[in-house]
Design a protein around this motif. Structure first.
Motif, PDB file in Angstrom:
ATOM      1  N   LEU A   1       0.733  -1.220  -0.031  1.00  0.00           N
ATOM      2  CA  LEU A   1       0.046   0.022   0.055  1.00  0.00           C
ATOM      3  C   LEU A   1       0.795   1.093  -0.170  1.00  0.00           C
ATOM      4  N   TRP A   2       0.184   2.448  -0.394  1.00  0.00           N
ATOM      5  CA  TRP A   2       1.089   3.575  -0.736  1.00  0.00           C
ATOM      6  C   TRP A   2       1.650   4.116   0.686  1.00  0.00           C
ATOM      7  N   TYR A   3       1.242   3.852   1.856  1.00  0.00           N
ATOM      8  CA  TYR A   3       1.722   4.086   2.968  1.00  0.00           C
ATOM      9  C   TYR A   3       2.601   3.337   3.862  1.00  0.00           C
ATOM     10  N   GLU A   4       2.794   2.177   3.232  1.00  0.00           N
ATOM     11  CA  GLU A   4       3.824   1.076   3.786  1.00  0.00           C
ATOM     12  C   GLU A   4       5.221   1.395   3.487  1.00  0.00           C
ATOM     13  N   ASP A   5       5.911   1.223   4.373  1.00  0.00           N
ATOM     14  CA  ASP A   5       7.444   1.448   4.140  1.00  0.00           C
ATOM     15  C   ASP A   5       8.176   0.127   3.703  1.00  0.00           C
ATOM     16  N   GLU A   6       9.388   0.144   3.285  1.00  0.00           N
ATOM     17  CA  GLU A   6       9.929  -1.180   2.785  1.00  0.00           C
ATOM     18  C   GLU A   6      10.220  -2.189   3.745  1.00  0.00           C
ATOM     19  N   ASP A   7       9.981  -1.846   4.880  1.00  0.00           N
ATOM     20  CA  ASP A   7      10.202  -2.707   6.236  1.00  0.00           C
ATOM     21  C   ASP A   7       8.867  -3.457   6.263  1.00  0.00           C
ATOM     22  N   SER A   8       7.838  -2.879   5.901  1.00  0.00           N
ATOM     23  CA  SER A   8       6.370  -3.632   6.249  1.00  0.00           C
ATOM     24  C   SER A   8       6.502  -4.808   5.332  1.00  0.00           C
ATOM     25  N   LEU A   9       6.062  -6.144   6.222  1.00  0.00           N
ATOM     26  CA  LEU A   9       6.013  -7.292   5.556  1.00  0.00           C
ATOM     27  C   LEU A   9       4.444  -7.414   4.922  1.00  0.00           C
ATOM     28  N   ARG A  10       4.846  -8.077   3.664  1.00  0.00           N
ATOM     29  CA  ARG A  10       3.738  -8.324   2.897  1.00  0.00           C
ATOM     30  C   ARG A  10       3.669  -9.899   2.345  1.00  0.00           C
ATOM     31  N   PRO A  11       3.276 -10.627   3.315  1.00  0.00           N
ATOM     32  CA  PRO A  11       3.462 -12.181   3.171  1.00  0.00           C
ATOM     33  C   PRO A  11       2.217 -12.648   2.458  1.00  0.00           C
ATOM     34  N   GLY A  12       0.997 -11.915   2.227  1.00  0.00           N
ATOM     35  CA  GLY A  12      -0.023 -12.324   1.514  1.00  0.00           C
ATOM     36  C   GLY A  12      -1.084 -12.837   2.612  1.00  0.00           C
ATOM     37  N   TYR A  13      -2.282 -13.194   1.940  1.00  0.00           N
ATOM     38  CA  TYR A  13      -3.394 -13.799   3.100  1.00  0.00           C
ATOM     39  C   TYR A  13      -4.040 -14.795   2.348  1.00  0.00           C
ATOM     40  N   LEU A  14      -4.836 -15.655   3.225  1.00  0.00           N
ATOM     41  CA  LEU A  14      -5.627 -16.630   2.697  1.00  0.00           C
ATOM     42  C   LEU A  14      -6.976 -16.412   2.255  1.00  0.00           C
ATOM     43  N   ARG A  15      -7.269 -17.002   1.028  1.00  0.00           N
ATOM     44  CA  ARG A  15      -8.875 -16.521   0.730  1.00  0.00           C
ATOM     45  C   ARG A  15      -9.327 -18.090   0.115  1.00  0.00           C
ATOM     46  N   ARG A  16     -10.532 -18.363   0.498  1.00  0.00           N
ATOM     47  CA  ARG A  16     -11.214 -19.509  -0.318  1.00  0.00           C
ATOM     48  C   ARG A  16     -11.537 -19.186  -1.611  1.00  0.00           C
ATOM     49  N   THR A  17     -11.540 -20.086  -2.344  1.00  0.00           N
ATOM     50  CA  THR A  17     -11.837 -20.086  -3.754  1.00  0.00           C
ATOM     51  C   THR A  17     -12.959 -20.667  -4.171  1.00  0.00           C
ATOM     52  N   ILE A  18     -13.828 -21.243  -3.412  1.00  0.00           N
ATOM     53  CA  ILE A  18     -15.392 -21.739  -3.607  1.00  0.00           C
ATOM     54  C   ILE A  18     -15.929 -21.656  -2.463  1.00  0.00           C
ATOM     55  N   GLY A  19     -17.211 -21.555  -2.566  1.00  0.00           N
ATOM     56  CA  GLY A  19     -18.053 -21.583  -1.286  1.00  0.00           C
ATOM     57  C   GLY A  19     -19.169 -20.426  -1.350  1.00  0.00           C
ATOM     58  N   PRO A  20     -20.162 -20.512  -0.376  1.00  0.00           N
ATOM     59  CA  PRO A  20     -20.980 -19.332  -0.648  1.00  0.00           C
ATOM     60  C   PRO A  20     -20.579 -17.950  -0.179  1.00  0.00           C
ATOM     61  N   ASN A  21     -19.505 -17.653   0.547  1.00  0.00           N
ATOM     62  CA  ASN A  21     -19.258 -16.258   0.759  1.00  0.00           C
ATOM     63  C   ASN A  21     -17.992 -15.878   0.077  1.00  0.00           C
ATOM     64  N   VAL A  22     -17.751 -16.541  -1.220  1.00  0.00           N
ATOM     65  CA  VAL A  22     -16.517 -16.201  -1.799  1.00  0.00           C
ATOM     66  C   VAL A  22     -17.010 -14.952  -2.634  1.00  0.00           C
ATOM     67  N   VAL A  23     -16.063 -13.816  -2.828  1.00  0.00           N
ATOM     68  CA  VAL A  23     -16.237 -12.775  -3.563  1.00  0.00           C
ATOM     69  C   VAL A  23     -14.996 -13.037  -4.666  1.00  0.00           C
ATOM     70  N   ASP A  24     -14.787 -12.032  -5.497  1.00  0.00           N
ATOM     71  CA  ASP A  24     -13.959 -12.144  -6.723  1.00  0.00           C
ATOM     72  C   ASP A  24     -12.531 -11.860  -6.067  1.00  0.00           C
ATOM     73  N   LEU A  25     -11.772 -12.812  -6.399  1.00  0.00           N
ATOM     74  CA  LEU A  25     -10.547 -12.629  -5.616  1.00  0.00           C
ATOM     75  C   LEU A  25      -9.542 -11.757  -6.471  1.00  0.00           C
ATOM     76  N   PRO A  26      -8.816 -10.817  -5.738  1.00  0.00           N
ATOM     77  CA  PRO A  26      -7.890 -10.048  -6.528  1.00  0.00           C
ATOM     78  C   PRO A  26      -6.897 -10.472  -7.359  1.00  0.00           C
ATOM     79  N   PRO A  27      -6.313  -9.943  -8.284  1.00  0.00           N
ATOM     80  CA  PRO A  27      -5.326 -10.623  -8.945  1.00  0.00           C
ATOM     81  C   PRO A  27      -3.981 -10.599  -8.120  1.00  0.00           C
TER      82      PRO A  27
END
Length: 150
Positions: A111-137
């Motif tokens: 994100l624009w306000y994060e510095d170089e030391d901010s970690l961005r390890p990603g996050y887990l999302r379900r790919t199927i199921g009733p509450n799944v929304v479009d996944l970001p690329p």
């Protein structure tokens, strides 16, 4: 940065091995102590974190323990943005994230306000199921942060 997270360690009959991580130790890079899960006959411990910087290094410390049966160790990690717990198991002597069907780790650009030391390890999302929304690329692999926040 405020960041709720939980760690569960499941390992049969490894009480003596986990014992050092159940005591306070100011030399560790992470804060807190694992607590035994009450009334489990096999072996389970939990730990909660409230800040991102409080948890760095916990996976490395778990990996370094002299496990009697590393093939039976399961580490479940849940960050506040995850849809579910991720699972880590020993592969070739190191703890590695295990793929879970219908679950994808999403890596987004910083994100624009994060510095170089901010970690961005990603996050887990379900790919199927009733509450799944479009996944970001996903970010391209070369742009994904290889550093662990754990």
């Amino acid at each position: 940065m405020s960041r709720m997270a939980q760690v569960l360690v499941l390992a049969r009959h490894e009480d003596e091995v986990m014992e050092p991580l159940t005591r306070p130790d100011e030399t560790r890079t992470w804060r807190g102590c694992f607590e035994p899960i009450p009334d489990w006959f096999v072996g389970g411990w939990y730990l909660s974190f409230f800040r991102e910087r409080q948890r760095r290094g916990v996976l490395a410390d778990l990996e370094a323990l002299p496990w009697n049966a590393p093939e039976c160790v399961k580490v479940l990690l849940h960050d506040e943005d995850d849809d579910c717990f991720g699972m880590w198991m020993f592969q070739d002597g190191v703890l590695a994230e295990v793929s879970i069907p219908t679950i994808q780790r999403i890596h987004t650009p910083p994100l624009w306000y994060e510095d170089e030391d901010s970690l961005r390890p990603g996050y887990l999302r379900r790919t199927i199921g009733p509450n799944v929304v479009d996944l970001p690329p996903n970010s391209p692999e070369h742009a994904q942060d290889p550093r662990l926040s754990w």
